[in-house]
Design an enzyme around this catalytic site. Structure first.
Site, PDB file in Angstrom:
ATOM      1  N   HIS A 157       0.836  -1.216   0.000  1.00  0.00           N
ATOM      2  CA  HIS A 157       0.000   0.000   0.000  1.00  0.00           C
ATOM      3  C   HIS A 157       0.866   1.259   0.000  1.00  0.00           C
ATOM      4  CE1 HIS A 157      -3.365  -2.649   1.393  1.00  0.00           C
ATOM      5  NE2 HIS A 157      -2.379  -3.231   2.065  1.00  0.00           N
ATOM      6  N   SER A 278      14.759  21.241 -17.198  1.00  0.00           N
ATOM      7  CA  SER A 278      13.608  22.106 -17.423  1.00  0.00           C
ATOM      8  C   SER A 278      14.080  23.368 -18.130  1.00  0.00           C
ATOM      9  CB  SER A 278      12.973  22.470 -16.077  1.00  0.00           C
ATOM     10  OG  SER A 278      12.258  23.685 -16.168  1.00  0.00           O
ATOM     11  N   LYS A 284      16.414  21.768 -12.114  1.00  0.00           N
ATOM     12  CA  LYS A 284      15.689  20.512 -12.317  1.00  0.00           C
ATOM     13  C   LYS A 284      16.479  19.424 -13.040  1.00  0.00           C
ATOM     14  CE  LYS A 284      11.689  19.903 -12.229  1.00  0.00           C
ATOM     15  NZ  LYS A 284      10.461  19.505 -11.641  1.00  0.00           N
ATOM     16  N   GLU A 291       9.362   8.244 -17.015  1.00  0.00           N
ATOM     17  CA  GLU A 291       7.977   8.678 -17.219  1.00  0.00           C
ATOM     18  C   GLU A 291       7.445   8.222 -18.578  1.00  0.00           C
ATOM     19  OE1 GLU A 291       7.415  12.905 -15.348  1.00  0.00           O
ATOM     20  OE2 GLU A 291       9.472  12.695 -16.022  1.00  0.00           O
TER      21      GLU A 291
END
Ligand code: ARG
Length: 460
Positions: A157, A278, A284, A291
């Site tokens: 979980h 970025s 970043k 992803e």
């Protein structure tokens, strides 16, 4: 209509918009090598049974090989009117060798030809995916060895559950990809049955030798029912399901590592060359590859869904709908192929941050279940032990400490069996060492699994 192989009964030229609507050459040209392979095997069989001469067979094979090389070199002219790769290659053969070329399509239909080509293509693609899976397993086993001795918090979980060895963690994914490989091998077996010779749908009156073609193209068997053959795309759906499972496994892992690469977790360090930045925020470093691996699973699942819906409700035998099978097939294979390649690169380049992980490993009561099992070993019923340890966790939490920080009095008050020896099952190192069962994260078990995988993958 003389330029159409089916033009004989037609009185007018095909509408341009119909040509555009019905073509498949824009995507099925990808089958060219397999189409040529299938055609040469077919011609050799026609020569063997005497439907063409050996010399005609040689001319056909030579012509087809030249056409294949031209397509591979990018100099072959594709035209809309020739609709698909099969008609392109046959028409080019006739352009080249004349009437002999007009004999190639003897005892054959595009219906059995196309499914033969797609099977040959898919078989090669499955073999390539298997090699990629194996390479990823090798990367994972190497990572499992690199991180030997490191303890991770295991989650259920997404909440801290029990401690696990990092080696055990990496080997969990090796198992998933092993099941994918076995599914793939199983699917390949059912795929490997020759369709060619079913002709349009009913077979042929000509004395062909299908076993000869099967042997030539390395099919294990010959399809028994011609009606079944021209409509069968089961093998594609199965292949796409195998690919979908791989994509699902990749996506789950990618999600995990996206989370692990956050500032909050800082469990995994990814090399700069595998990340992007970025355009506005200078600090970043984003895990875009992970992803996209997660995101691209959508294409694969979409491809499987497309095929399932495409085939649903089709009566026997060939229906033109089936032309729509190729784009999802290619898309799913391309996607999984590149995702597997990049996944291996990431696993090779990444390292789990032992410093950050161990700094917080004592949070979350990862040893609570071990303590409960200690009580069970002392003869306490599981439900009672669960309750006692739950109470101790509550107490430790209230004081803001670990179970190991509780006093001997606290333990004895909770249960008389909780004497001084209890300390030996507290803390993640003791907890990990206490495991025993087969398949568990017990160090000896995990070391054995790692050694077995090294042997199985030829690394030892
Ligand atoms: N381009 C077609 C396909 O991919 C080839 C088979 C066409 N057969 C036919 N009878 N029109 O399915």
């Amino acid at each position: 209509m003389a330029d159409k192989p089916w033009g004989g009964r037609f009185g007018e030229a095909t509408d341009r918009r119909v040509e555009e609507f019905t073509e498949s050459i824009s995507f099925d040209r990808r089958l060219f090598e397999h189409d040529v392979r299938g055609s040469i095997a077919h011609a050799q069989m026609l020569a063997k049974v005497g439907l063409i001469t050996d010399d005609e067979c040689r001319q056909i094979a030579r012509g087809l090989t030249e056409i294949r090389d031209e397509i591979a070199a990018g100099t072959f002219p594709f035209v809309l009117e020739r609709e698909d790769i099969h008609m392109h290659i046959e028409a080019a053969l006739i352009d080249r060798i004349g009437d002999v070329g007009r004999k190639l399509h003897t005892a054959r239909s595009r219906n059995d030809q196309v499914v033969t080509d797609v099977k040959l293509w898919t078989r090669d693609a499955l073999d390539q995916v298997d090699a990629r899976l194996k390479a990823l397993q090798v990367s994972l086993v190497n990572a499992a060895a690199r991180h030997e001795g490191m303890i991770l918090p295991g989650y259920t979980h997404m909440q801290r559950a029990q401690p696990v060895l990092a080696t055990h963690y990496f080997l969990a994914y090796v198992e998933k990809y092993e099941r994918d490989r076995s599914r793939l091998a199983d699917c390949r077996k059912r795929l490997n049955v020759l369709p060619l010779g079913a002709a349009a749908l009913a077979g042929t009156t000509l004395p062909i030798d299908r076993q000869h073609v099967a042997d030539n193209l390395k099919f294990d068997d010959v399809a028994r029912n011609s009606l079944d053959v021209s409509s069968d795309r089961d093998f594609l759906i199965e292949s796409l399901f195998v690919l979908t499972m791989i994509a699902e496994h990749l996506a789950g892992w990618a999600e995990e590592w996206v989370i692990w690469s956050t500032q909050e977790f800082s469990f995994v360090a990814l090399p700069d060359k595998l990340c992007t930045g970025s355009s506005i925020m200078p600090q970043k470093k984003n895990p875009d590859v992970l992803e996209l691996i997660r995101g691209r699973s959508a294409r694969v699942i979409g491809s499987l869904t497309t095929l399932l819906v495409l085939v649903k409700g089709l009566p026997l035998a060939y229906n033109r709908d089936l032309q729509e099978d190729k784009e999802p097939l290619f898309s799913a294979f391309d996607t999984v192929d590149s995702c597997l390649d990049l996944a291996a690169l990431l696993v090779d380049g990444a390292s789990l941050r032992g410093d950050r992980i161990s700094a917080r490993i004592d949070e979350g009561y990862l040893d609570a279940t071990t303590l409960m099992e200690y009580l069970i070993k002392q003869g306490v019923p599981q439900r009672t032990g669960h309750e006692i340890v739950g109470h101790l966790v509550g107490l430790a939490e209230k004081r803001g400490g670990r179970l190991a920080d509780l006093s001997e009095d606290d333990f004895r008050a909770a249960h008389p069996k909780l004497d001084g020896a209890v300390k030996q099952s507290l803390g993640v190192v003791n907890a990990v060492n206490a495991f025993q069962s087969y398949g568990s994260t017990a160090p000896a078990q995990v070391a054995k699994q790692l050694a077995d995988w090294k042997t199985r993958l030829g690394l030892a």
